[in-house]
Design a protein around this motif. Structure first.
Motif, PDB file in Angstrom:
ATOM      1  N   MET A   1      35.805  39.028  36.678  1.00  0.00           N
ATOM      2  CA  MET A   1      34.920  39.449  37.749  1.00  0.00           C
ATOM      3  C   MET A   1      33.673  40.135  37.205  1.00  0.00           C
ATOM      4  O   MET A   1      32.624  40.040  37.810  1.00  0.00           O
ATOM      5  CB  MET A   1      35.699  40.374  38.693  1.00  0.00           C
ATOM      6  N   SER A   2      33.803  40.794  36.072  1.00  0.00           N
ATOM      7  CA  SER A   2      32.643  41.493  35.529  1.00  0.00           C
ATOM      8  C   SER A   2      31.602  40.520  34.974  1.00  0.00           C
ATOM      9  O   SER A   2      30.422  40.861  34.912  1.00  0.00           O
ATOM     10  CB  SER A   2      33.078  42.461  34.443  1.00  0.00           C
TER      11      SER A   2
ATOM     12  N   ILE B   1      30.587  37.863  36.432  1.00  0.00           N
ATOM     13  CA  ILE B   1      29.718  37.498  37.558  1.00  0.00           C
ATOM     14  C   ILE B   1      28.624  38.541  37.737  1.00  0.00           C
ATOM     15  O   ILE B   1      27.458  38.208  37.989  1.00  0.00           O
ATOM     16  CB  ILE B   1      30.552  37.335  38.843  1.00  0.00           C
ATOM     17  N   VAL B   2      28.953  39.795  37.598  1.00  0.00           N
ATOM     18  CA  VAL B   2      27.967  40.864  37.717  1.00  0.00           C
ATOM     19  C   VAL B   2      26.953  40.772  36.583  1.00  0.00           C
ATOM     20  O   VAL B   2      25.746  40.909  36.804  1.00  0.00           O
ATOM     21  CB  VAL B   2      28.668  42.238  37.730  1.00  0.00           C
TER      22      VAL B   2
END
Length: 51
Positions: free
Chosen positions: A1-2, A4-5
């Motif tokens: 998920m990180s 994507i950031v």
């Protein structure tokens, strides 16, 4: 998920650089003459003066 950031932040930074380059080129006068370049090709005066 990180990831994507990280990619979102990187893409926003790249988009900001391109936006700054666009604004700089518009303020520099790059897009002021939009009529003459197409006509410069059609009506080349240098070739007619030499003949």
């Amino acid at each position: 998920m990180s990831i994507i950031v990280i990619t979102a932040i990187a893409s926003l930074l790249i988009a900001g650089v391109f936006l700054a380059a666009l604004v700089w080129s518009i303020k520099d006068g790059q897009y002021e003459d939009d009529y003459a370049p197409p006509n410069r090709i059609l009506f080349d005066e240098n070739n007619t003066k030499n003949k």
